[in-house]
Design an enzyme around this catalytic site. Structure first.
Site: not given
Ligand code: GLU
Length: 312
Positions: A67, A70, A194, A246, A264
């Protein structure tokens, strides 16, 4: 006489301390390929305003940025469509898990912010519009090369395939948004892009380099290139502070006091405005899905350097 703290010495001490700790969190397993990460790993890289690089532990080892990508897709999408992006996605903290679906229903398919999965999928959809998936992905990867000044950065195809096979929850989020007319492109195309940008592999050093434009008013002092106007860098930092972890974002702000974005894979990019770009990596996560030791290391670093945005 007051001596400035020695950054490399502090980084080395933090890396040593993190190597010794037995509380390492839990490696993410919902993407099977990520479950193979070694929880004993820890890396940290800090690049200060003068361009000095301080590194400790496994700072040169590539990991799945997940993430953290992003932040860069948000930057790219804002460059493409500007404030029109905010019609598709909000910029309020979610208070929910990264893959939550409940909020989407009562907010009519418009995700709370660009960093929860639904929001990031909507941002990816914007980048994809008018392009083939392969072109959009090429644009994202080239942008990473540009901001990190490093063409060696690649996508880990094994991780991308692993998530594509098991990403049912993200598929649910994407289909839900599609039903509300928030996504413009075929769901499979958007999800493909994505999953692949989440699977970009980078080391702490590469990531800290890529974050420099956010620490220095939109310009990467290493390359001299302006990536975004200063105002946009400030605003991306604001979103990172409020939404980057988050439903652990409040705790991160409280303890670390810097804008940051976690993934993650166990990485965190943190920005000390006008001072430094910082990347840490430790694959074990806490129960909000953020790197356990990564957060602890950043807390130690900002305390010792006096780098909180809320005052020394
Ligand atoms: N590719 C992961 C997902 O979509 C990213 C989530 C993350 O890194 O927090 O679940």
């Amino acid at each position: 006489m007051i001596h400035a703290p020695d950054l490399q010495q502090i980084v080395t001490e933090i890396a040593d301390e993190m190597r010794r700790r037995s509380d390492r969190g839990e490696v993410a397993t919902y993407i099977p390929e990520l479950a193979r990460a070694d929880p004993a790993k820890f890396g940290i890289a800090v690049i200060d305003a003068q361009g000095r690089v301080a590194m400790g532990g496994d700072a040169e080892e590539p990991f799945s940025i997940q993430s953290i990508s992003k932040v860069f897709t948000l930057t790219l999408a804002l460059g493409r469509v500007g404030d029109r992006l905010w019609r598709k996605v909000g910029r309020e903290p979610s208070g929910s898990a990264f893959n939550s679906i409940v909020q989407l229903e009562y907010e009519m398919g418009v995700p709370r912010n660009p960093f929860i999965n639904a929001g990031a999928i909507a941002v990816t959809d914007t980048i994809l519009s008018g392009h083939k998936p392969r072109e959009a992905l090429g644009d994202i990867l080239r942008f990473m090369h540009f901001v990190a000044d490093d063409t060696a950065i690649v996508i880990d195809e094994t991780v991308a395939a692993s998530e594509s096979r098991t990403g049912f929850r993200n598929a649910a989020l994407a289909n839900y948004m599609k039903a509300f007319g928030v996504l413009d492109n075929p769901v499979d195309y958007t999800l493909g892009v994505y999953f692949h940008h989440c699977a970009i592999a980078m080391s702490c050093r590469q990531l800290a380099m890529a974050g420099r434009f956010l620490a220095h008013q939109g310009k990467n002092p290493s390359t001299g290139f302006t990536v975004v106007p200063a105002e946009r860098a400030r605003r991306i930092n604001a979103i990172m502070l409020m939404c980057g972890h988050y439903d652990g974002s409040g705790e991160f702000a409280y303890r670390v006091g810097l804008p940051g974005k976690s993934g993650v894979g166990g990485g965190i990019l943190a920005i000390a405005p006008d001072k430094a770009s910082i990347a840490v990596w430790s694959p074990g996560l806490d129960d909000t899905g953020n790197s356990h030791l990564g957060r602890i290391a950043l807390e130690a670093l900002t305390q010792r350097m006096g780098w909180s945005v809320f005052g020394a």
